[in-house]
Design an enzyme around this catalytic site. Structure first.
Site, mmCIF file in Angstrom:
data_model
loop_
_atom_site.group_PDB
_atom_site.id
_atom_site.type_symbol
_atom_site.label_atom_id
_atom_site.label_comp_id
_atom_site.label_asym_id
_atom_site.label_seq_id
_atom_site.Cartn_x
_atom_site.Cartn_y
_atom_site.Cartn_z
ATOM 1 C CB ILE A 282 -38.619 -0.009 -18.870
ATOM 2 C CG1 ILE A 282 -37.097 0.080 -18.759
ATOM 3 C CG2 ILE A 282 -39.057 -0.191 -20.314
ATOM 4 C CD1 ILE A 282 -36.403 -1.229 -19.108
ATOM 5 C CG HIS B 62 -31.035 10.014 -20.876
ATOM 6 N ND1 HIS B 62 -29.740 9.575 -20.762
ATOM 7 C CD2 HIS B 62 -31.588 9.866 -19.642
ATOM 8 C CE1 HIS B 62 -29.516 9.177 -19.528
ATOM 9 N NE2 HIS B 62 -30.617 9.350 -18.811
HETATM 10 P P1 5GP Z 1 -30.205 8.274 -15.849
HETATM 11 O O1 5GP Z 1 -30.051 7.715 -14.473
HETATM 12 O O2 5GP Z 1 -29.027 7.925 -16.726
HETATM 13 O O3 5GP Z 1 -30.533 9.730 -15.876
HETATM 14 O O4 5GP Z 1 -31.483 7.566 -16.446
HETATM 15 C C1 5GP Z 1 -31.473 6.389 -17.188
HETATM 16 C C2 5GP Z 1 -32.905 5.967 -17.365
HETATM 17 O O5 5GP Z 1 -32.959 4.999 -18.383
HETATM 18 C C3 5GP Z 1 -33.513 5.318 -16.116
HETATM 19 O O6 5GP Z 1 -34.656 6.061 -15.697
HETATM 20 C C4 5GP Z 1 -33.879 3.912 -16.567
HETATM 21 O O7 5GP Z 1 -35.104 3.482 -16.061
HETATM 22 C C5 5GP Z 1 -33.922 4.045 -18.065
HETATM 23 N N1 5GP Z 1 -33.555 2.823 -18.769
HETATM 24 C C6 5GP Z 1 -32.448 2.064 -18.548
HETATM 25 N N2 5GP Z 1 -32.434 1.033 -19.402
HETATM 26 C C7 5GP Z 1 -33.541 1.148 -20.184
HETATM 27 C C8 5GP Z 1 -34.060 0.363 -21.253
HETATM 28 O O8 5GP Z 1 -33.519 -0.662 -21.668
HETATM 29 N N3 5GP Z 1 -35.228 0.802 -21.811
HETATM 30 C C9 5GP Z 1 -35.869 1.938 -21.374
HETATM 31 N N4 5GP Z 1 -36.996 2.297 -22.006
HETATM 32 N N5 5GP Z 1 -35.396 2.691 -20.378
HETATM 33 C C10 5GP Z 1 -34.252 2.293 -19.777
#
Ligand code: 5GP
Ligand code: ZN
Length: 136
Positions: free
Chosen positions: A30, A98
């Site tokens: 998102i 992820h």
């Molecule tokens: P990280 O920084 O952990 O590698 O990435 C986490 C990702 O999750 C971020 O790009 C963020 O935009 C996404 N994200 C966080 N909360 C949500 C959510 O509630 N829904 C979706 N679809 N993505 C999320």
């Protein structure tokens, strides 16, 4: 468990799903870095690569491949970054494993290139020995 991705998997929080099977889920990010940015993850709660069993990782990578091909076919892209963060210093913000699939297009300004600076070959060789001895 207070994990936002587990809540998405359980359907407690909505998401734009693009793929689902017994072991994995893929949905749109998102806060997209580029158009089409999405996430692929295992349904099993593991925090990152260090605590993920091989079976879970294998299933997740198979889903990554499937969704990458769907991205390529649907958006007509020929470039994509696959990104996965482990721990705060790697900018991991959600502690549920992820993979980011980030479509790349000419001039999109999304970065992720860094200047090539020759390293210290002695130090690199010593690190290689240490990592290799630990089973790398
Ligand atoms: P990280 O920084 O952990 O590698 O990435 C986490 C990702 O999750 C971020 O790009 C963020 O935009 C996404 N994200 C966080 N909360 C949500 C959510 O509630 N829904 C979706 N679809 N993505 C999320
Ligand atoms: Zn989780």
């Amino acid at each position: 468990m207070d994990c936002i991705f587990c809540k998405i998997i359980a359907g407690e929080i909505p998401s734009f799903k693009v793929h689902e099977d017994d072991a994995t889920l893929a949905f749109m990010d998102i806060n997209p870095l580029t158009e089409g940015h999405l996430l692929v993850l295992p349904k099993r709660h593991v925090t990152g690569l260090f605590d993920t069993d091989e079976e879970t990782l294998t299933a997740t990578m198979a889903a990554v491949r499937k969704v990458a091909l769907a991205l390529k076919g649907s958006l007509g892209i020929d470039s994509m970054n696959l990104l996965q963060a482990n721990g705060p210093w790697a900018a991991q913000s959600v502690p549920h494993l992820h993979f980011h699939l980030i479509p790349r297009r000419e001039g999109d300004g999304a970065g992720m290139d860094w200047p090539l600076k020759p390293g210290d070959m002695d130090a690199i060789g010593k690190l290689r020995e240490k990592i290799s001895a630990a089973g790398g």
